[in-house]
Design an enzyme around this catalytic site. Structure first.
Site, PDB file in Angstrom:
ATOM      1  N   LYS A   1       0.828  -1.215   0.000  1.00 48.50           N
ATOM      2  CA  LYS A   1       0.000   0.000   0.000  1.00 48.50           C
ATOM      3  C   LYS A   1       0.854   1.253   0.000  1.00 48.50           C
ATOM      4  O   LYS A   1       0.412   2.313  -0.440  1.00 48.50           O
ATOM      5  CB  LYS A   1      -0.973  -0.011   1.185  1.00 48.50           C
TER       6      LYS A   1
ATOM      7  N   LYS B   1      -5.062  -9.196  -5.798  1.00 45.48           N
ATOM      8  CA  LYS B   1      -6.205  -9.515  -4.927  1.00 45.48           C
ATOM      9  C   LYS B   1      -7.377  -8.571  -5.227  1.00 45.48           C
ATOM     10  O   LYS B   1      -7.167  -7.393  -5.503  1.00 45.48           O
ATOM     11  CB  LYS B   1      -5.707  -9.340  -3.485  1.00 45.48           C
TER      12      LYS B   1
ATOM     13  N   LYS C   1     -11.343  -3.519  -2.225  1.00 44.52           N
ATOM     14  CA  LYS C   1     -12.346  -2.446  -2.223  1.00 44.52           C
ATOM     15  C   LYS C   1     -11.804  -1.150  -2.773  1.00 44.52           C
ATOM     16  O   LYS C   1     -12.526  -0.351  -3.322  1.00 44.52           O
ATOM     17  CB  LYS C   1     -12.778  -2.154  -0.781  1.00 44.52           C
TER      18      LYS C   1
HETATM   19  N1  AQP Z   1      -9.772 -10.699  -2.201  1.00 47.36           N
HETATM   20  C1  AQP Z   1     -10.092 -11.273  -1.054  1.00 47.36           C
HETATM   21  N2  AQP Z   1     -10.301 -12.609  -0.995  1.00 47.36           N
HETATM   22  C2  AQP Z   1     -10.630 -13.210   0.189  1.00 47.36           C
HETATM   23  N3  AQP Z   1     -10.779 -12.538   1.350  1.00 47.36           N
HETATM   24  C3  AQP Z   1     -10.589 -11.212   1.331  1.00 47.36           C
HETATM   25  N4  AQP Z   1     -10.657 -10.264   2.279  1.00 47.36           N
HETATM   26  C4  AQP Z   1     -10.382  -9.058   1.732  1.00 47.36           C
HETATM   27  N5  AQP Z   1     -10.112  -9.183   0.425  1.00 47.36           N
HETATM   28  C5  AQP Z   1     -10.237 -10.504   0.133  1.00 47.36           C
HETATM   29  C6  AQP Z   1     -11.002 -10.516   3.681  1.00 47.36           C
HETATM   30  O1  AQP Z   1     -12.141  -9.724   3.986  1.00 47.36           O
HETATM   31  C7  AQP Z   1     -12.066  -9.325   5.359  1.00 47.36           C
HETATM   32  C8  AQP Z   1     -12.321  -7.842   5.453  1.00 47.36           C
HETATM   33  O2  AQP Z   1     -11.290  -7.139   4.750  1.00 47.36           O
HETATM   34  P1  AQP Z   1     -10.905  -5.682   5.154  1.00 47.36           P
HETATM   35  O3  AQP Z   1     -12.032  -4.799   4.927  1.00 47.36           O
HETATM   36  O4  AQP Z   1     -10.351  -5.669   6.515  1.00 47.36           O
HETATM   37  O5  AQP Z   1      -9.747  -5.196   4.297  1.00 47.36           O
HETATM   38  P2  AQP Z   1      -8.754  -5.750   3.298  1.00 47.36           P
HETATM   39  O6  AQP Z   1      -8.276  -7.101   3.640  1.00 47.36           O
HETATM   40  O7  AQP Z   1      -7.704  -4.726   3.148  1.00 47.36           O
HETATM   41  O8  AQP Z   1      -9.741  -5.863   2.078  1.00 47.36           O
HETATM   42  P3  AQP Z   1      -9.819  -5.004   0.799  1.00 47.36           P
HETATM   43  O9  AQP Z   1     -11.056  -5.377   0.115  1.00 47.36           O
HETATM   44  O10 AQP Z   1      -8.561  -5.146   0.040  1.00 47.36           O
HETATM   45  O11 AQP Z   1     -10.012  -3.548   1.352  1.00 47.36           O
HETATM   46  P4  AQP Z   1      -9.180  -2.248   1.095  1.00 47.36           P
HETATM   47  O12 AQP Z   1      -9.017  -2.144  -0.370  1.00 47.36           O
HETATM   48  O13 AQP Z   1     -10.050  -1.214   1.697  1.00 47.36           O
HETATM   49  O14 AQP Z   1      -7.878  -2.395   1.824  1.00 47.36           O
HETATM   50  C9  AQP Z   1     -10.693  -9.708   5.872  1.00 47.36           C
HETATM   51  O15 AQP Z   1     -10.829 -10.881   6.666  1.00 47.36           O
HETATM   52  C10 AQP Z   1      -9.921 -10.009   4.631  1.00 47.36           C
HETATM   53  O16 AQP Z   1      -8.939 -10.998   4.859  1.00 47.36           O
END
Ligand code: AQP
Length: 337
Positions: A117, A200, A203
């Site tokens: 990031k 991956k 969001k």
């Molecule tokens: N691509 C993914 N596949 C499987 N699991 C996923 N998780 C996130 N992306 C995937 C799991 O969802 C839970 C919540 O995630 P988060 O909101 O804490 O943030 P993150 O892991 O950083 O997810 P994002 O979607 O990538 O969000 P942003 O872009 O905002 O940082 C966690 O249990 C995560 O493992």
């Protein structure tokens, strides 16, 4: 059968475009199932984590409500589980400071998510919160003395750090925290982007075509899946040589609960188009009832706020007990209740 003495904690950030099918498959569906087997489940909208990258106050506030409604509409029962917002419980940040004083710079700088990031930013201008984020995450879990942490594969490294910090605290100050275990599903723990199977699904990717949003309308879901990249070749195959199609099969398996082997047997001899058409309908079978319930919940913000207030009160009583013990052990004054 319910497992005694096991306490589950997990969280989701109210960031970006809102939860996607990767969050659902890697996290939320397991959270719903864990309610059936574990007496105590804590599910948290981690708004303070959403401040590690630049944020818009209005969007943050709205994102918290939307994320809470998403969890309830997915099947988190706010009566059975403790559903709450992280910033409502001050002990998360208080314990973070204690852990910050126990952690080492090298440990934080090694975290892959920090490196990813922070990429593209000058080192001197990366927000310090991005470096400290795993400490807040460790405090989130430890302040409830949780034993099980269901997460996607992307969080494994943070869980390891959390375990190290629990062990370090216990050995310096006496047994206080259980050392939590990661609960990572075997399939679908890492759903990849629709437009690039090496990244991956996220969001905050800023590329709408890369994610299947849980609130995407049916025509958008169909279109995104129809346009998802595939591999060279025509047959439906699963494995390292077919990362894009394997990802579609993981999504298929994640939304239906059927094994990849079973799905492939059904699709034998067929090309990518029938796979995509069947996948779109399977995704919509999950999203359509979810979206109906979500719309209902969002239509009554007062009720949603009341549910979150109740959740915060329940969470606070656990967190306050732990932090009083932490104060005592580390030599801070313990104020009267
Ligand atoms: N691509 C993914 N596949 C499987 N699991 C996923 N998780 C996130 N992306 C995937 C799991 O969802 C839970 C919540 O995630 P988060 O909101 O804490 O943030 P993150 O892991 O950083 O997810 P994002 O979607 O990538 O969000 P942003 O872009 O905002 O940082 C966690 O249990 C995560 O493992």
């Amino acid at each position: 059968m319910r497992t005694a003495m096991a306490r589950v904690f997990s969280g989701v950030q109210p960031t970006g475009e809102g939860p996607h099918i990767g969050n659902y498959i890697g996290a939320f569906r397991h959270w719903v199932d864990l309610q059936k087997t574990h007496e105590e489940c804590f599910y948290c909208v981690v708004d303070l984590h959403a401040m590690t990258l630049p944020w818009d106050p209005k969007a943050l506030k709205e994102g918290v409500r939307r994320t809470a409604a998403t969890l309830i509409a997915t099947g988190i029962d706010p009566e059975r589980s403790v559903l709450f917002v992280q910033s409502d419980v001050a002990e998360h940040t208080q314990l973070t400071w204690v852990l910050t004083c126990l952690a080492r710079m090298g440990e934080l700088e090694r975290m892959t998510q920090f490196k990813e990031k922070g990429r593209g930013n000058e080192r001197d201008s990366v927000p310090a919160g991005l470096l400290a984020y795993p400490l807040l995450m460790a405090a989130d879990v430890l302040v409830y003395r949780a034993t099980h942490v269901p997460v996607g594969e992307d969080q494994r490294q943070h869980l390891e750090l959390m375990r190290d910090l629990a062990i370090r605290f216990n050995s310096r100050f006496g047994d206080t925290f259980p050392v939590p275990d990661a609960v990572i599903g075997r399939q679908g723990a890492r759903i990849m982007s629709l437009d690039d199977p090496t990244q991956k699904m996220s969001k905050s990717s800023g590329r709408p075509a890369s994610t299947l949003g849980m609130l995407d309308p049916p025509n958008v879901v169909r279109k995104k899946i129809a346009r998802a990249v595939t591999d060279s070749g025509r047959e439906v195959r699963y494995g390292q040589d077919s990362p894009a199609v394997s990802n579609l099969l993981d999504i298929f398996s994640g939304v239906t609960g059927r094994s990849v082997a079973e799905l492939m047997a059904d699709l034998e001899g067929q090309g990518y188009a029938p796979l995509k058409a069947a996948l779109a309908e399977a995704v919509l079978a999950v999203l359509t009832p979810f979206q109906a319930r979500y719309t209902e919940l969002m239509g009554d913000p007062a009720q949603l706020d009341e549910l979150l207030d109740r959740g915060a009160k329940r969470a606070q009583s656990f967190a306050a007990d732990t932090f009083r013990e932490v104060r005592e052990r580390i030599g801070l004054r313990v104020p009267p209740r």
